[in-house]
Design a protein around this motif. Structure first.
Motif, mmCIF file in Angstrom:
data_model
loop_
_atom_site.group_PDB
_atom_site.id
_atom_site.type_symbol
_atom_site.label_atom_id
_atom_site.label_comp_id
_atom_site.label_asym_id
_atom_site.label_seq_id
_atom_site.Cartn_x
_atom_site.Cartn_y
_atom_site.Cartn_z
ATOM 1 N N CYS A 124 -1.083 4.582 6.661
ATOM 2 C CA CYS A 124 -1.542 4.275 5.305
ATOM 3 C C CYS A 124 -2.997 3.798 5.356
ATOM 4 O O CYS A 124 -3.513 3.431 6.416
ATOM 5 C CB CYS A 124 -0.649 3.220 4.651
ATOM 6 S SG CYS A 124 -0.912 1.541 5.250
ATOM 7 N N THR A 125 -3.637 3.800 4.208
ATOM 8 C CA THR A 125 -5.058 3.442 4.145
ATOM 9 C C THR A 125 -5.324 2.042 4.682
ATOM 10 O O THR A 125 -6.286 1.820 5.425
ATOM 11 C CB THR A 125 -5.551 3.530 2.687
ATOM 12 O OG1 THR A 125 -5.256 4.818 2.164
ATOM 13 C CG2 THR A 125 -7.051 3.285 2.608
ATOM 14 N N ARG A 136 2.706 4.502 0.884
ATOM 15 C CA ARG A 136 3.070 5.133 2.159
ATOM 16 C C ARG A 136 2.987 4.172 3.348
ATOM 17 O O ARG A 136 2.999 4.601 4.501
ATOM 18 C CB ARG A 136 2.207 6.378 2.421
ATOM 19 C CG ARG A 136 2.406 7.484 1.397
ATOM 20 C CD ARG A 136 1.707 8.766 1.816
ATOM 21 N NE ARG A 136 0.270 8.609 1.877
ATOM 22 C CZ ARG A 136 -0.532 8.708 0.823
ATOM 23 N NH1 ARG A 136 -0.027 8.950 -0.372
ATOM 24 N NH2 ARG A 136 -1.837 8.582 0.955
ATOM 25 N N ASP A 162 3.533 2.450 -8.200
ATOM 26 C CA ASP A 162 2.705 1.739 -7.221
ATOM 27 C C ASP A 162 2.328 0.329 -7.655
ATOM 28 O O ASP A 162 2.202 -0.570 -6.823
ATOM 29 C CB ASP A 162 1.413 2.524 -6.949
ATOM 30 C CG ASP A 162 1.671 3.774 -6.122
ATOM 31 O OD1 ASP A 162 2.797 3.911 -5.605
ATOM 32 O OD2 ASP A 162 0.750 4.610 -6.010
ATOM 33 N N ASN A 172 -6.131 3.777 -4.836
ATOM 34 C CA ASN A 172 -6.663 5.066 -5.293
ATOM 35 C C ASN A 172 -6.022 6.199 -4.488
ATOM 36 O O ASN A 172 -5.849 6.083 -3.270
ATOM 37 C CB ASN A 172 -8.181 5.120 -5.108
ATOM 38 C CG ASN A 172 -8.909 4.138 -6.007
ATOM 39 O OD1 ASN A 172 -8.376 3.687 -7.014
ATOM 40 N ND2 ASN A 172 -10.137 3.815 -5.649
ATOM 41 N N LYS A 173 -5.681 7.284 -5.155
ATOM 42 C CA LYS A 173 -5.073 8.384 -4.396
ATOM 43 C C LYS A 173 -5.196 9.706 -5.149
ATOM 44 O O LYS A 173 -5.381 9.741 -6.373
ATOM 45 C CB LYS A 173 -3.603 8.090 -4.113
ATOM 46 C CG LYS A 173 -2.713 8.008 -5.344
ATOM 47 C CD LYS A 173 -1.238 7.880 -4.981
ATOM 48 C CE LYS A 173 -0.965 6.648 -4.167
ATOM 49 N NZ LYS A 173 0.480 6.455 -3.914
ATOM 50 N N SER A 174 -5.093 10.769 -4.376
ATOM 51 C CA SER A 174 -4.982 12.124 -4.928
ATOM 52 C C SER A 174 -3.698 12.732 -4.381
ATOM 53 O O SER A 174 -3.313 12.471 -3.231
ATOM 54 C CB SER A 174 -6.193 12.969 -4.531
ATOM 55 O OG SER A 174 -6.318 13.036 -3.121
ATOM 56 N N ILE A 175 -3.026 13.537 -5.198
ATOM 57 C CA ILE A 175 -1.698 14.043 -4.844
ATOM 58 C C ILE A 175 -1.650 15.560 -5.060
ATOM 59 O O ILE A 175 -2.093 16.063 -6.104
ATOM 60 C CB ILE A 175 -0.604 13.372 -5.709
ATOM 61 C CG1 ILE A 175 -0.664 11.846 -5.556
ATOM 62 C CG2 ILE A 175 0.778 13.896 -5.345
ATOM 63 C CD1 ILE A 175 0.212 11.111 -6.550
ATOM 64 N N THR A 219 0.841 -1.193 0.000
ATOM 65 C CA THR A 219 0.000 0.000 0.000
ATOM 66 C C THR A 219 0.884 1.253 0.000
ATOM 67 O O THR A 219 1.876 1.307 0.725
ATOM 68 C CB THR A 219 -0.902 0.021 1.254
ATOM 69 O OG1 THR A 219 -1.694 -1.162 1.276
ATOM 70 C CG2 THR A 219 -1.819 1.235 1.239
#
Length: 359
Positions: free
Chosen positions: A195-196, A186, A352, A325-328, A184
């Motif tokens: 982390c998530t 981070r 990733d 899924n992520k936003s940066i 995952t």
């Protein structure tokens, strides 16, 4: 049919045929043979009774949703009557003696179940095949896996108990899912990892040390031989998913694939001999990437594009609920443009995703 009844009937048949003669010059096989072959087509009681037991065994090993009710009762009885060395195992961990390394104490079993286990041993009923599909592999119970020699050494660890009790891990597929969480974004090997995956494990599974459980899941996965490990390069990766239609009308296409497909029920064979081989056979063919394909949607955006107070961002979407899924937020040391966001999103996705997967 009880053995004593079978014996009495055989004696009566013998008396009827030979009138108590002690010396008989015709063997049983001839008597059982069809009349057209010179026999008397006599019923072989032993073979008949064993055939009935084999059909019951087949029903018991039908591990699909339409499994007969009596098989679940048999599971419970077999799991309850175990030798002392398995006494500390929890009932829920003992799923099926044909799929796991625990055994039942036959002397304490009802006669019907004792006969069932006996006929299975006599004719070598077990999971057997050159290779199995990931679908079958993932359905196998991970705890006390019958083909993982050292997995029992990890059974009673604190993390293994947490995986069973809090994470609900039962099958190889479950443990594979937990093991994947160490990748995952981070994620770190620390107790307070944010982390998530770790946050979800703490909040939903009440896990005190998710990173330890994920690492233990990976360790459990590594105990599986390559033939039973879903992360291996399996023959099905090099075999066609569908067969070509027959060239001749009404013909049948020969299935040259060596992989056993279907469910766990399709993995069982009878009349096997010797030790099982857990090496993967060499297969020549083109890899089929469909199983390992990952689809990602990437994009970049920018507010006030072209101005001094522009702020850019990037987003990667793999699917609803996917932990990747992520936003940066684009760092200030990079140009704050939507093009930068697009480049960062693509670069992040490439980083990733597992390098063994097709992106």
């Amino acid at each position: 049919m009880p053995r004593e009844v079978e014996t009495r009937i055989e004696k009566r048949i013998r008396k009827f045929l030979w009138d108590d003669k002690t010396l008989v010059r015709v063997n049983k096989e001839t008597i059982y043979a069809p009349i057209a072959e010179g026999g008397r087509q006599l019923l072989d009681l032993l073979a008949r009774n064993e055939a009935i037991l084999v059909t019951w065994l087949r029903s018991y090993l039908n591990l699909n949703e339409n499994r007969a009710t009596w098989t679940y009762i048999a599971d419970a009885i077999l799991a309850h009557h175990v030798p002392s060395k398995f006494a500390n195992l929890e009932e829920r961990d003992k799923i099926n003696t044909f799929l796991q390394s625990w055994t039942s104490n036959s002397s304490k079993l009802p006669k019907d179940l004792r006969d069932l286990i006996s006929i299975a041993k006599k004719y070598g009923a077990r999971t057997e095949g050159l290779a199995f599909s990931r679908n079958i592999i993932r359905q196998m119970p991970i705890w006390l896996h019958s083909e993982a020699a050292d997995i029992h050494k990890l059974h009673n660890s604190k993390e293994s108990r947490c995986l069973r009790q809090n994470h609900g891990v039962i099958t190889v597929g479950d443990i594979e899912t937990q093991a994947q969480k160490i990748r995952t974004p981070r994620h770190g090997r620390r107790r307070n990892c944010r982390c998530t995956a770790c946050e979800t494990a703490r909040n939903e599974c009440h896990c005190e040390a998710p990173y330890r459980c994920f690492s233990k899941a990976n360790e459990l996965l590594r105990t599986l031989p390559e033939k039973w490990n879903p992360t291996s390069d399996l023959p099905e990766d090099h075999e066609p998913h569908e067969l070509q239609p027959p060239e001749i009308e009404g013909g049948i296409t020969f299935d040259h694939r060596i992989t056993v497909h279907g469910s766990l029920a399709d993995a069982f064979r009878i009349f096997t001999q010797g030790n099982t081989i857990n090496r993967i056979p060499e297969v020549v063919g083109d890899p089929q990437p469909a199983e390992l394909k990952v689809e990602a949607y990437t994009d970049g955006s920018c507010q006030h594009n072209g101005s001094d107070d522009a702020t850019a961002g990037a987003g990667i979407f793999y699917g609803e609920g996917n932990i990747l899924n992520k936003s940066i937020r684009i760092p200030q040391n990079l140009p704050q443009t939507n093009q930068t966001g697009e480049i960062v999103s693509v670069k992040t996705a490439v980083t990733d995703v597992d390098p063994n997967h097709s992106l």
